[in-house]
Enzyme design. Structure first.
Site, PDB file in Angstrom:
ATOM      1  N   GLU A  55     -90.172  31.994  21.259  1.00  0.00           N
ATOM      2  CA  GLU A  55     -91.374  31.844  22.085  1.00  0.00           C
ATOM      3  C   GLU A  55     -92.577  32.793  22.138  1.00  0.00           C
ATOM      4  O   GLU A  55     -93.765  32.301  21.674  1.00  0.00           O
ATOM      5  CB  GLU A  55     -91.203  32.017  23.613  1.00  0.00           C
ATOM      6  CG  GLU A  55     -90.058  30.913  24.230  1.00  0.00           C
ATOM      7  CD  GLU A  55     -88.763  31.699  23.907  1.00  0.00           C
ATOM      8  OE1 GLU A  55     -87.972  31.428  24.998  1.00  0.00           O
ATOM      9  OE2 GLU A  55     -88.348  32.445  23.166  1.00  0.00           O
ATOM     10  N   CYS A  79     -85.718  33.760  28.107  1.00  0.00           N
ATOM     11  CA  CYS A  79     -84.923  34.882  28.758  1.00  0.00           C
ATOM     12  C   CYS A  79     -85.620  35.738  29.912  1.00  0.00           C
ATOM     13  O   CYS A  79     -87.043  35.557  29.862  1.00  0.00           O
ATOM     14  CB  CYS A  79     -84.521  35.721  27.782  1.00  0.00           C
ATOM     15  SG  CYS A  79     -85.950  36.825  26.834  1.00  0.00           S
ATOM     16  N   ALA A 165     -43.560  29.617   2.110  1.00  0.00           N
ATOM     17  CA  ALA A 165     -43.375  30.085   0.738  1.00  0.00           C
ATOM     18  C   ALA A 165     -41.796  29.549   0.577  1.00  0.00           C
ATOM     19  O   ALA A 165     -41.108  29.505   1.481  1.00  0.00           O
ATOM     20  CB  ALA A 165     -43.692  31.491   0.607  1.00  0.00           C
ATOM     21  N   ASP A 203     -50.679  38.114  -3.232  1.00  0.00           N
ATOM     22  CA  ASP A 203     -51.700  36.997  -3.842  1.00  0.00           C
ATOM     23  C   ASP A 203     -53.079  37.199  -4.587  1.00  0.00           C
ATOM     24  O   ASP A 203     -53.459  36.651  -5.083  1.00  0.00           O
ATOM     25  CB  ASP A 203     -52.056  35.771  -2.465  1.00  0.00           C
ATOM     26  CG  ASP A 203     -50.691  35.173  -1.876  1.00  0.00           C
ATOM     27  OD1 ASP A 203     -49.768  35.285  -2.689  1.00  0.00           O
ATOM     28  OD2 ASP A 203     -50.750  34.691  -0.956  1.00  0.00           O
ATOM     29  N   ARG A 210     -65.255  28.020  -2.199  1.00  0.00           N
ATOM     30  CA  ARG A 210     -65.775  27.464  -3.415  1.00  0.00           C
ATOM     31  C   ARG A 210     -65.760  25.731  -3.445  1.00  0.00           C
ATOM     32  O   ARG A 210     -65.061  25.267  -2.643  1.00  0.00           O
ATOM     33  CB  ARG A 210     -64.928  27.948  -4.370  1.00  0.00           C
ATOM     34  CG  ARG A 210     -64.726  29.386  -4.751  1.00  0.00           C
ATOM     35  CD  ARG A 210     -63.997  29.682  -5.860  1.00  0.00           C
ATOM     36  NE  ARG A 210     -62.378  29.202  -5.672  1.00  0.00           N
ATOM     37  CZ  ARG A 210     -61.566  29.767  -4.890  1.00  0.00           C
ATOM     38  NH1 ARG A 210     -62.103  30.972  -4.290  1.00  0.00           N
ATOM     39  NH2 ARG A 210     -60.591  29.355  -4.973  1.00  0.00           N
ATOM     40  N   THR A 273     -47.190  36.820   9.020  1.00  0.00           N
ATOM     41  CA  THR A 273     -47.411  38.112   9.987  1.00  0.00           C
ATOM     42  C   THR A 273     -48.750  38.136  10.647  1.00  0.00           C
ATOM     43  O   THR A 273     -48.673  38.270  11.889  1.00  0.00           O
ATOM     44  CB  THR A 273     -47.230  39.214   8.982  1.00  0.00           C
ATOM     45  OG1 THR A 273     -45.764  39.211   8.394  1.00  0.00           O
ATOM     46  CG2 THR A 273     -47.075  40.427   9.928  1.00  0.00           C
TER      47      THR A 273
END
Length: 361
Positions: A55, A79, A165, A203, A210, A273
């Site tokens: 504003e 506000c 896994a 990993d 992507r 985990t």
């Protein structure tokens, strides 16, 4: 009171320009100032903590004469709080604005109430124009205000028999290319992607979002939780954003720090985990479970202990959608009710003050 056609068009424009602002500690807000005859006089948006609110940004482009009698169209209630900047409600009153149309009420205990302040000063106020669109625009910020922390999505991929896994630890790939592409799209919607040091060491993930080999326009900040060191040549160190490392296991403290950095949406992709730790702590809001039609057997479950000792303590989820992705199936679910652990462990919204001016804007 109803809105005019000019005010409706101005709100659509205000929502459009609000999206130019950064997603962070403060909400994205847009404003358009109209003349008494409905012509556009100025527009503005919030450019981040410490900058003028939408504003005030729009009013700054007008002369005192242009401001008097004008209509301010704003995506969030002006506000009513003083931070680094003064209350926008006061700025509008002092400018001589005659009418304010806004979309959403400000949920802050201290920043809300601007509409009442405007009405008390004789300004006409209309609330609710394009409220759903405004809510969708700042859904992440609203979630932070409600939760007192970033919104957390916990994701995992599993075999049909619940394994993340094979017995030797190999997991690339349980799911097919369609499911993996979906994960990347959802990563791009998050502000931060969180893994544990175990995932980094095993990993070596890039933690980017992507489309094939190309990076998507928005990249989540990589976050690593755990005491073990991340190798200097780890793939995530080449991420477009500087990684954040938390050598601790206090998830409430991590989320509190991320919240202070302007993170609204956290995507947890750190293995059994870490996923289990967020669920056990009551810090998971949504769950994305990718189910592949394969059987692995063995000990490597998708989740470990989450604090459920008996069926009566089961974490109940509401599945909003079952989404087929090639041969795989995605369960998109949310936690049915707030977890008492969250309320009692120092992570509740009650322990932090949430206002529109948070972060010093």
């Amino acid at each position: 009171m109803t809105v005019t056609a000019a005010e409706h068009a101005a709100m659509l424009r205000a929502l459009e320009i609000a999206d130019r602002g950064p997603r962070g500690v403060n909400p994205q807000v847009g404003a358009v100032i109209l003349s008494p005859s409905g012509d556009v006089l100025a527009e503005g948006w919030h450019r981040g903590a410490g900058t003028p609110h939408a504003e005030v940004d729009a009013l700054s482009r007008l002369s005192p004469a242009q401001r008097r009698g004008a209509t301010a169209v704003v995506t969030l209630e002006p506000c009513n709080h003083t931070g680094r900047t003064g209350p926008c409600a006061v700025a509008l009153v002092e400018a001589g604005v005659a009418r304010v149309v806004y979309a959403l009420d400000d949920p802050g205990d201290h920043s809300g109430g601007g509409a009442d302040r405007l009405r008390a000063a004789g300004v006409q106020v209309v609330a609710g124009e394009q409220a759903d669109a405004a809510r969708a625009l700042i859904a992440g910020w609203l979630a932070v205000q409600r939760l007192g922390r970033p919104h957390v999505t916990v994701k995992w991929a599993q075999s049909l028999d619940g394994r993340a896994a094979a017995a030797d630890g190999s997991s690339q790939w349980i799911t097919g290319p369609e499911a993996r592409a979906d994960v990347h799209r959802r990563r791009a919607e998050a502000d931060a992607i969180v893994v544990g040091t175990g995932t980094v060491l095993v990993d070596d993930p890039a933690l980017t979002a992507r489309d094939g080999d190309a990076l998507l326009p928005h990249q989540p900040i990589p976050v690593v939780i755990g005491a073990r060191d991340t190798p200097a040549d780890a793939a995530l160190r080449r991420h477009p954003h500087e990684p954040l490392f938390y050598p601790q296991h206090d998830l409430h403290a991590v989320l509190e720090d991320l919240r202070g950095s302007g993170v609204q949406r956290v995507f947890v992709e750190g293995g059994p985990t870490l996923a289990s730790a967020f669920l056990a702590a009551g810090l998971a809001d949504d769950v994305l479970a990718y189910l592949a039609p394969v059987l692995l057997g063995g000990p490597r479950l998708a989740l470990t202990d989450i604090g459920v000792a008996t069926i009566a303590e089961a974490r109940r989820l509401v599945v909003d959608e079952w989404l087929p992705l090639g041969p795989d199936l995605l369960a998109i679910a949310r936690v049915e009710a707030p977890d008492p652990v969250l309320t009692n462990a120092g992570g509740s919204a009650a322990r932090t003050e949430t206002t529109r001016n948070e972060g010093g804007s």
